[in-house]
Motif scaffolding. Structure first.
Motif, short mmCIF file in Angstrom:
data_model
loop_
_atom_site.label_atom_id
_atom_site.label_comp_id
_atom_site.label_asym_id
_atom_site.label_seq_id
_atom_site.Cartn_x
_atom_site.Cartn_y
_atom_site.Cartn_z
N ALA A 1 -27.88 -1.76 18.56
CA ALA A 1 -27.32 -0.51 18.05
C ALA A 1 -25.90 -0.28 18.54
N GLU A 2 -25.62 -0.62 19.81
CA GLU A 2 -24.29 -0.35 20.35
C GLU A 2 -23.23 -1.21 19.66
N VAL A 3 -23.57 -2.46 19.33
CA VAL A 3 -22.65 -3.33 18.60
C VAL A 3 -22.49 -2.82 17.17
N GLY A 4 -23.58 -2.37 16.59
CA GLY A 4 -23.53 -1.83 15.24
C GLY A 4 -22.65 -0.61 15.13
N ALA A 5 -22.66 0.24 16.15
CA ALA A 5 -21.83 1.45 16.12
C ALA A 5 -20.35 1.10 16.10
N VAL A 6 -19.97 0.09 16.86
CA VAL A 6 -18.57 -0.34 16.88
C VAL A 6 -18.18 -0.92 15.52
N ALA A 7 -19.05 -1.76 14.96
CA ALA A 7 -18.77 -2.36 13.66
C ALA A 7 -18.72 -1.31 12.57
N LEU A 8 -19.60 -0.34 12.65
CA LEU A 8 -19.63 0.73 11.64
C LEU A 8 -18.29 1.46 11.58
N ALA A 9 -17.74 1.77 12.74
CA ALA A 9 -16.44 2.46 12.77
C ALA A 9 -15.33 1.58 12.20
N GLU A 10 -15.33 0.30 12.57
CA GLU A 10 -14.28 -0.61 12.11
C GLU A 10 -14.36 -0.84 10.61
N VAL A 11 -15.56 -1.09 10.11
CA VAL A 11 -15.72 -1.38 8.69
C VAL A 11 -15.47 -0.12 7.86
N SER A 12 -15.92 1.03 8.33
CA SER A 12 -15.68 2.29 7.62
C SER A 12 -14.19 2.55 7.45
N ALA A 13 -13.41 2.21 8.47
CA ALA A 13 -11.97 2.43 8.40
C ALA A 13 -11.30 1.55 7.35
N ALA A 14 -11.95 0.44 6.99
CA ALA A 14 -11.38 -0.49 6.01
C ALA A 14 -11.84 -0.18 4.59
N ALA A 15 -12.76 0.78 4.43
CA ALA A 15 -13.35 1.06 3.11
C ALA A 15 -12.31 1.62 2.14
N ARG A 16 -12.45 1.23 0.89
CA ARG A 16 -11.56 1.70 -0.17
C ARG A 16 -12.39 2.21 -1.35
N ASP A 17 -11.77 3.07 -2.16
CA ASP A 17 -12.38 3.56 -3.40
C ASP A 17 -13.72 4.25 -3.16
N GLY A 18 -13.83 4.94 -2.04
CA GLY A 18 -15.04 5.70 -1.76
C GLY A 18 -16.24 4.89 -1.32
N ALA A 19 -16.02 3.64 -0.94
CA ALA A 19 -17.13 2.80 -0.48
C ALA A 19 -17.78 3.41 0.75
N GLN A 20 -19.10 3.37 0.78
CA GLN A 20 -19.84 3.90 1.91
C GLN A 20 -20.36 2.74 2.76
N VAL A 21 -20.48 3.00 4.06
CA VAL A 21 -20.89 1.97 5.01
C VAL A 21 -22.05 2.51 5.84
N ARG A 22 -23.05 1.69 6.04
CA ARG A 22 -24.19 2.05 6.87
C ARG A 22 -24.47 0.91 7.85
N PHE A 23 -25.04 1.27 9.00
CA PHE A 23 -25.60 0.26 9.91
C PHE A 23 -27.06 0.59 10.15
N VAL A 24 -27.92 -0.41 10.02
CA VAL A 24 -29.35 -0.25 10.25
C VAL A 24 -29.77 -1.19 11.37
N GLN A 25 -30.32 -0.64 12.44
CA GLN A 25 -30.84 -1.50 13.50
C GLN A 25 -32.12 -2.15 12.99
N ASN A 26 -32.15 -3.47 12.99
CA ASN A 26 -33.24 -4.17 12.32
C ASN A 26 -33.35 -5.60 12.85
#
Length: 254
Positions: free
Chosen positions: A37-62
């Motif tokens: 989860a802690e790695v996912g939280a970092v990735a979620l922030a980084e990938v969300s910042a790169a999103a364009r055209d209203g793309a949504q980003v989620r992280f699921v611990q799995n």
């Protein structure tokens, strides 16, 4: 027009994160999964910042080795977004080097659970949704070790050979249903896993010698594999299925 939705297992680091960054920049909704989860939280922030055209980003611990968890995750994606257009089955484990004789049975079982069963479970439930929709594209992460024998990597190599078999057979099974299934076979890519092995003092892992395995005499970068995966997922590859695309600095040409 609907926005496409992609699932990337092992999506918080390395090749998986590079794919996520590329897809969200194209406006694709991306769900990344991972164990930490802690790695996912970092990735979620980084990938969300790169999103364009209203793309949504989620992280699921799995954990992809848990079929119930995989099905629940995919059901949740469909419940939220209504569809699953793309899947990148990237979660993988390489936990030792050495000959088969020297290998740990427990380590091998862990690789089988993630690298084979994890891909099997993921594909099973991804394909179920894609069949309902009548379309979809899947890319599985194989390896040069899935197309060749690799010294000091026999157990790992066997799991990636299995990924190639699952990829090609499923491509045939669904070729007339609007679903394409392909794979990529990277050479040595400087992901977190390989970087840690290079820094860990393992005598079988030396960057100079590993680079020399490739005619281009270097390790690949995660984004170079992500570029290939993005193409295979896209409509530009609409007549490509059952293919394993080498992204290996010329290794397979030898």
């Amino acid at each position: 027009m609907f926005k496409q939705v992609a699932l990337i297992t092992g999506g918080a680091t390395g090749i998986g994160k590079a794919v996520a960054l590329k897809l969200v920049a194209q406006g694709v909704n991306v769900v990344m999964s991972g164990r930490r989860a802690e790695v996912g939280a970092v990735a979620l922030a980084e990938v969300s910042a790169a999103a364009r055209d209203g793309a949504q980003v989620r992280f699921v611990q799995n954990d992809v080795a848990d079929e119930t968890a995989v099905k629940t995750m995919i059901d949740g994606i469909v419940a939220e977004f209504g569809r699953l257009d793309m899947a990148v089955n990237n979660a993988g484990l390489s936990n030792e080097t050495g000959t088969l004789l020297e290998s740990s049975s427990d380590n091998y079982r862990a690789m089988v659970d993630t690298n084979i069963m994890g891909v099997y479970f993921s594909m099973k439930h991804e394909l179920a949704q894609m069949v309902k929709q009548g379309n979809g594209a899947i890319v599985n992460l194989a390896s040069i070790a899935g197309l060749n024998g690799i010294a000091w990597a026999g157990p790992y190599s066997s799991t990636k050979h299995a990924v190639v078999g699952l990829t090609k057979s499923s491509a045939l099974d669904h070729a007339t249903q609007g679903i394409r299934v392909n794979g990529v076979a990277p050479g040595a890519i400087k992901t977190d896993i390989i970087a840690a092995q290079l820094e860990g003092g393992d005598p079988n892992y030396d960057e100079t010698s590993i680079s020399a395995m490739h005619p281009m005499n270097r390790l690949g970068r995660p984004e170079e594999v992500a570029n290939a995966i993005s193409w295979l997922l896209s409509d530009e590859a609409s007549f490509v299925t059952g293919h394993i695309l080498n992204v290996d600095g010329g290794f397979q040409a030898k």
